[in-house]
Design an enzyme around this catalytic site. Structure first.
Site, mmCIF file in Angstrom:
data_model
loop_
_atom_site.group_PDB
_atom_site.id
_atom_site.type_symbol
_atom_site.label_atom_id
_atom_site.label_comp_id
_atom_site.label_asym_id
_atom_site.label_seq_id
_atom_site.Cartn_x
_atom_site.Cartn_y
_atom_site.Cartn_z
ATOM 1 N N HIS A 153 3.196 -3.823 6.380
ATOM 2 C CA HIS A 153 2.122 -2.830 6.236
ATOM 3 C C HIS A 153 2.153 -1.835 7.395
ATOM 4 O O HIS A 153 3.033 -1.887 8.251
ATOM 5 C CB HIS A 153 0.757 -3.532 6.191
ATOM 6 C CG HIS A 153 0.471 -4.231 4.899
ATOM 7 N ND1 HIS A 153 -0.446 -3.762 3.975
ATOM 8 C CD2 HIS A 153 0.982 -5.361 4.358
ATOM 9 C CE1 HIS A 153 -0.486 -4.571 2.932
ATOM 10 N NE2 HIS A 153 0.380 -5.561 3.147
ATOM 11 N N GLU A 209 1.550 3.335 3.112
ATOM 12 C CA GLU A 209 2.038 2.676 4.329
ATOM 13 C C GLU A 209 3.539 2.510 4.153
ATOM 14 O O GLU A 209 4.014 1.542 3.557
ATOM 15 C CB GLU A 209 1.313 1.350 4.529
ATOM 16 C CG GLU A 209 -0.190 1.559 4.734
ATOM 17 C CD GLU A 209 -0.983 0.263 4.801
ATOM 18 O OE1 GLU A 209 -0.371 -0.825 4.885
ATOM 19 O OE2 GLU A 209 -2.233 0.343 4.769
ATOM 20 N N GLU A 231 1.862 -5.604 10.529
ATOM 21 C CA GLU A 231 1.378 -4.227 10.665
ATOM 22 C C GLU A 231 2.293 -3.550 11.677
ATOM 23 O O GLU A 231 2.366 -3.963 12.834
ATOM 24 C CB GLU A 231 -0.073 -4.222 11.149
ATOM 25 C CG GLU A 231 -1.050 -4.960 10.237
ATOM 26 C CD GLU A 231 -1.502 -4.130 9.051
ATOM 27 O OE1 GLU A 231 -1.160 -2.919 9.008
ATOM 28 O OE2 GLU A 231 -2.183 -4.672 8.168
ATOM 29 N N HIS A 271 0.875 -1.173 0.000
ATOM 30 C CA HIS A 271 0.000 0.000 0.000
ATOM 31 C C HIS A 271 0.913 1.224 0.000
ATOM 32 O O HIS A 271 1.709 1.412 0.929
ATOM 33 C CB HIS A 271 -0.922 0.001 1.223
ATOM 34 C CG HIS A 271 -1.964 -1.074 1.164
ATOM 35 N ND1 HIS A 271 -2.420 -1.744 2.272
ATOM 36 C CD2 HIS A 271 -2.636 -1.596 0.108
ATOM 37 C CE1 HIS A 271 -3.338 -2.628 1.915
ATOM 38 N NE2 HIS A 271 -3.487 -2.561 0.599
#
Length: 458
Positions: free
Chosen positions: A216, A89, A308, A86
């Site tokens: 991410h 990110e 994440e 992404h």
């Protein structure tokens, strides 16, 4: 005078070497310069290559670390990191660039841990899978309010919702029977995906990756498969809908390795969310279709988790050093996890490689296959397992092996070619066994040299 000048220049060099690392956000041109800078500083253990281009023609660069760059050494596992899928990110992108510089520097400093890692592992680092989206997000900067600006690629597609949906097939197979590994792709898959996705799929099909992480931002948690639930759920709906793989315990362990080596992920409370041990099954958090994590597990030999890594998708530059220090040990420890379980060679009777041989573990309904060089890698937790190797045209072979918590157990298989049906005693020319009543009979006589076959009944 010349002696004083020499001392001055030496001290100046030492000051330059001791200068603190500059932590900064790097645009595409700066990213490329960084990769080639690392390669120039460590030319014998690195290789820069591209797996393809983005919509706008930017290369999807990978930096490889290996004692023999560009070459797969049998029994040396392949592992990868992918960042910035992404575009907005961005922490994973900067961490992977920092990791690249760190591995090179520590190898040159003869750090025993890094020397061993580079010599025993082939590491592939892709800092950005979505360079077009990053440029859009970077132009906005960390202070703007556009939370999703730059997330998608230049065609407006979310790349982590763009892989062929193989989960639907395995859920069907779980109900009606069928495999949940090495599922084939539809014939027209290339026309269904974006250029970046197509390039990454071709990349992961070309190398026998064993372990992977996808970096991410927007939360702080280690997320493991399956990402897609049987029932589609939306993020924020907290009813548990855990959707485990056959390797659920192994995936939990991989996620915990990263979480507990991380500076604060394992605490659980981050970004307003709570995840026990800092880990979560993807589907129990929220259901995600056509993701890269599940695709790796269902189509290849690769075990991938999603990391994440920050509450802020685009953290401020002054926060990057703290984030690096919080992730550095975790990034190294995760790479080291590829050296667990079992590995070995699958050969025929003449010691020829047997690629695509299937390695099955009793009690775990998920197989792996040997690579082009006949080597295989099967990540496993400590325990005792029954392992079988099979290949078309060969008799299967089964062994019992005990796996410890340390180095992988070497388990080789040498398979014997199956006897063709037309060579089975009593077989007709086409391989069909003759009826029992007309099988040739051998007369029983004391003098075996005088033995003769009786005539078949008329």
């Amino acid at each position: 005078m010349s002696g004083l000048l020499s001392v001055f220049l030496h001290l100046l060099l030492l000051c330059q070497l001791a200068a603190p690392v500059t932590f900064r956000h790097r645009r595409y041109d700066d990213l490329v310069r960084t990769l080639y800078k690392v390669h120039n500083e460590c030319p014998h253990i690195t290789r820069v290559y591209s797996v393809g281009r983005s919509v706008k023609g930017r290369h999807l660069y990978v930096l490889e670390f290996s004692d023999y760059p560009g070459i797969h050494e049998p029994l040396e596992p392949e592992v990868k990191y992918v960042g910035n899928m992404h575009g907005n990110e961005v922490l994973g992108r900067e961490l992977l660039l920092q990791l690249s510089e760190f591995l090179c520097e520590e190898f040159r400093n003869a750090n025993p841990r890094i020397l061993r890692l580079v010599q025993d592992t082939r590491i592939h680092i892709m800092p950005s899978m979505n360079p077009d989206g990053y440029e859009v997000a970077a132009a906005q900067g960390p202070d703007a309010s556009g939370y999703l600006v730059g997330r998608n690629n230049a065609n407006g597609v979310d790349l982590n919702r763009n892989f062929p949906d193989l989960n639907t097939y395995i859920y069907y197979n779980e109900k009606y029977g069928g495999p949940n590994h090495h599922l084939p792709l539809p014939d027209n898959w290339k026309s269904q995906v974006e250029p970046e996705t197509r390039a990454v799929i071709q990349w992961i099909r070309s190398l026998n990756f064993v372990l992977s992480a996808n970096l991410h931002g927007g939360a702080v948690v280690a997320n493991y498969p399956y990402d897609k639930s049987l029932e589609h759920r939306f993020r924020g709906y907290r009813r548990t809908a855990n959707t485990p793989t056959p390797d659920d315990k192994l995936f939990q362990k991989l996620a915990k390795v990263y979480s507990y080596a991380h500076g604060w992920m394992h605490h659980g409370w981050n970004c307003g969310d709570y995840f026990p041990d800092g880990i979560t099954n993807g589907a129990s958090w929220y259901s995600l279709s056509k993701g890269m994590q599940d695709f790796n597990y269902l189509h290849t030999n690769c075990f991938e988790i999603t990391l994440e890594l920050s509450c802020d998708k685009f953290p401020r530059q002054e926060e990057l050093q703290r984030e690096w220090l919080g992730n550095r040990e975790a990034l190294i420890q995760f790479l080291e996890q590829v050296h667990h379980g079992i590995k070995g060679m699958v050969l025929d009777e003449n010691n020829n490689y047997l690629p695509k041989a299937v390695i099955s573990v009793s009690g775990i309904n998920h197989d792996v296959t040997s690579g082009d060089h006949g080597d295989y890698f099967r990540l496993l937790l400590p325990g005792t397992y029954t392992v079988t190797a099979t290949a078309p045209g060969f008799d299967p072979k089964t062994v019992t092996v005990t796996v410890g918590p340390g180095e992988p157990k070497r388990v080789d298989f040498q398979l014997k070619r199956s006897i063709p049906p037309n060579r089975v005693p009593g077989a007709a020319p086409g391989g069909r066994l003759l009826p029992k009543q007309v099988q040739p009979r051998v007369a029983k006589r004391k003098d075996t040299e005088m033995a003769a076959a009786e005539s078949l009944p008329e």
